[in-house]
Enzyme design. Structure first.
Site, PDB file in Angstrom:
ATOM      1  N   GLU A  67      -4.916  -5.464  10.747  1.00 21.15           N
ATOM      2  CA  GLU A  67      -3.903  -4.433  10.944  1.00 21.15           C
ATOM      3  C   GLU A  67      -4.157  -3.717  12.275  1.00 21.15           C
ATOM      4  O   GLU A  67      -4.937  -2.763  12.327  1.00 21.15           O
ATOM      5  CB  GLU A  67      -3.963  -3.403   9.815  1.00 21.15           C
ATOM      6  N   ASN A  72       0.869  -1.176   0.000  1.00 18.03           N
ATOM      7  CA  ASN A  72       0.000   0.000   0.000  1.00 18.03           C
ATOM      8  C   ASN A  72       0.908   1.229   0.000  1.00 18.03           C
ATOM      9  O   ASN A  72       1.541   1.522   1.020  1.00 18.03           O
ATOM     10  CB  ASN A  72      -0.893  -0.029   1.260  1.00 18.03           C
ATOM     11  N   GLU A 105      -6.463   4.279   8.276  1.00 18.06           N
ATOM     12  CA  GLU A 105      -6.366   5.736   8.035  1.00 18.06           C
ATOM     13  C   GLU A 105      -7.686   6.272   7.495  1.00 18.06           C
ATOM     14  O   GLU A 105      -8.054   7.418   7.750  1.00 18.06           O
ATOM     15  CB  GLU A 105      -5.179   6.027   7.096  1.00 18.06           C
ATOM     16  N   GLY A 144       2.771   1.856  10.830  1.00 21.27           N
ATOM     17  CA  GLY A 144       3.688   2.978  10.661  1.00 21.27           C
ATOM     18  C   GLY A 144       4.413   3.373  11.937  1.00 21.27           C
ATOM     19  O   GLY A 144       5.058   4.415  12.008  1.00 21.27           O
ATOM     20  N   LYS A 191       0.144   4.291  -0.190  1.00 22.35           N
ATOM     21  CA  LYS A 191      -0.470   5.468   0.452  1.00 22.35           C
ATOM     22  C   LYS A 191      -0.257   6.727  -0.416  1.00 22.35           C
ATOM     23  O   LYS A 191      -0.268   6.629  -1.627  1.00 22.35           O
ATOM     24  CB  LYS A 191       0.089   5.638   1.861  1.00 22.35           C
ATOM     25  N   SER A 245       3.829  -2.520  10.363  1.00 23.44           N
ATOM     26  CA  SER A 245       5.293  -2.520  10.486  1.00 23.44           C
ATOM     27  C   SER A 245       5.909  -3.866  10.127  1.00 23.44           C
ATOM     28  O   SER A 245       6.862  -4.328  10.762  1.00 23.44           O
ATOM     29  CB  SER A 245       5.719  -2.084  11.893  1.00 23.44           C
ATOM     30  N   HIS A 263      -9.227   0.752   5.398  1.00 22.70           N
ATOM     31  CA  HIS A 263      -7.904   0.962   5.995  1.00 22.70           C
ATOM     32  C   HIS A 263      -8.044   1.853   7.229  1.00 22.70           C
ATOM     33  O   HIS A 263      -8.879   2.749   7.259  1.00 22.70           O
ATOM     34  CB  HIS A 263      -6.961   1.602   4.967  1.00 22.70           C
TER      35      HIS A 263
HETATM   36  C1  PEP Z   1      -0.554  -0.149   6.226  1.00 23.36           C
HETATM   37  O1  PEP Z   1      -0.690   1.032   6.063  1.00 23.36           O
HETATM   38  O2  PEP Z   1      -1.421  -0.920   5.776  1.00 23.36           O
HETATM   39  C2  PEP Z   1       0.612  -0.622   6.951  1.00 23.36           C
HETATM   40  C3  PEP Z   1       0.612  -1.848   7.420  1.00 23.36           C
HETATM   41  O3  PEP Z   1       1.640   0.259   7.105  1.00 23.36           O
HETATM   42  P1  PEP Z   1       3.091  -0.055   7.719  1.00 23.36           P
HETATM   43  O4  PEP Z   1       3.604  -1.295   7.051  1.00 23.36           O
HETATM   44  O5  PEP Z   1       3.914   1.162   7.365  1.00 23.36           O
HETATM   45  O6  PEP Z   1       2.925  -0.225   9.178  1.00 23.36           O
END
Ligand code: PEP
Length: 250
Positions: free
Chosen positions: A166, A9, A96, A172, A11, A212, A94
């Site tokens: 997630e 992703n 966000e 992040g 973003k 992460s 997601h």
């Molecule tokens: C995400 O945004 O779906 C995500 C898992 O981000 P990150 O890998 O940066 O934690």
């Protein structure tokens, strides 16, 4: 038998030129990869990246879409427009979108059903906030997001659905759920899916982990029985950080 599904992703990163460059490098690097792959560039780069991934083993994903097919919805992008560009799968729900843009389960469900109606695959993200985990509510939150996000989705349509667990506190932040903690939630989610759709469907649904994930922790997570892939944010922005995860088992 479920295939591993590793997805990136991007973003709100990458101009069109940068996106094309990364997509070309990934297509080359993953051409012999044995897993399912997806990259989700920003809307502005979808058209250009579509031409790069066409006919390869890397699917084109979008990061969001409107609840509506068309109409007076300034700034929104519809499922028809995504399909027109060759998009095959859309990330919905997601964290966000849920927490910054206040999308609730009903809105996400509307998007899920619309995408499926048009034959788009869906990568439905679920996951709890830190305070929800600390209050012992992680499973209940994920169950609600699954049941409400998938309301009205048929067992047949579940063939087009991937779930991404997630935990919001891991996205992040550099903090990853331990493989055991992640597996506990994945296992629970699969039991919820079994209750909703029966064991056969639940056993066939791919449940990715996101938060992460990087080369150093991917293998330990992906070796867990109910962790079938990864949705990767930060580490998906460079070939040298994404490819080792994508090829963790080669
Ligand atoms: C995400 O945004 O779906 C995500 C898992 O981000 P990150 O890998 O940066 O934690």
């Amino acid at each position: 038998m479920r295939n591993y599904f590793i997805a990136g992703n991007w973003k709100m990163h990458k101009t069109t030129g940068e996106a094309v460059e990364l997509a070309k490098a990934l297509v080359e690097d993953l051409k012999d990869g044995k897993n399912k792959y997806m990259i989700a560039p920003p809307f502005t780069a979808l058209d250009a990246v579509s031409k790069v991934v066409k006919g390869t083993n890397v699917m084109l994903g979008a990061q969001n879409m409107s609840t509506e097919e068309q109409g007076a919805h300034t700034g929104e992008v519809s499922v028809l427009m995504l399909k027109d560009l060759g998009v095959q799968i859309v990330i919905l729900g997601h964290s966000e979108r849920r927490h910054i843009y206040k999308e609730d389960d009903a809105m996400i469900n509307k998007k899920v059903r619309l995408a499926l109606k048009h034959g788009l695959e869906v990568d439905l993200c679920i996951g709890e906030l830190l305070e929800e985990r600390e209050a012992g509510k992680a499973e209940a939150v994920c169950e609600r997001q699954l049941r409400e996000g998938l309301a009205g989705v048929t067992a047949e349509e579940m063939k087009l659905v991937t779930i991404a667990y997630e935990p919001v506190w891991a996205i992040g932040t550099g903090k990853t759920a331990t493989p055991d903690d992640a597996e506990t939630i994945h296992y629970y989610c699969r039991s919820v899916l079994a209750d909703m759709y029966g064991k056969e469907v639940a056993d066939s649904v791919v449940i990715q982990y996101g938060g992460s994930m990087k080369a150093e922790n991917a293998k330990a997570l992906l070796e867990k029985p109910d962790i079938d892939g990864g949705l990767i944010g930060g580490a998906s922005l460079k070939v040298e950080t994404f490819s080792p995860i994508a090829k963790f088992n080669s």
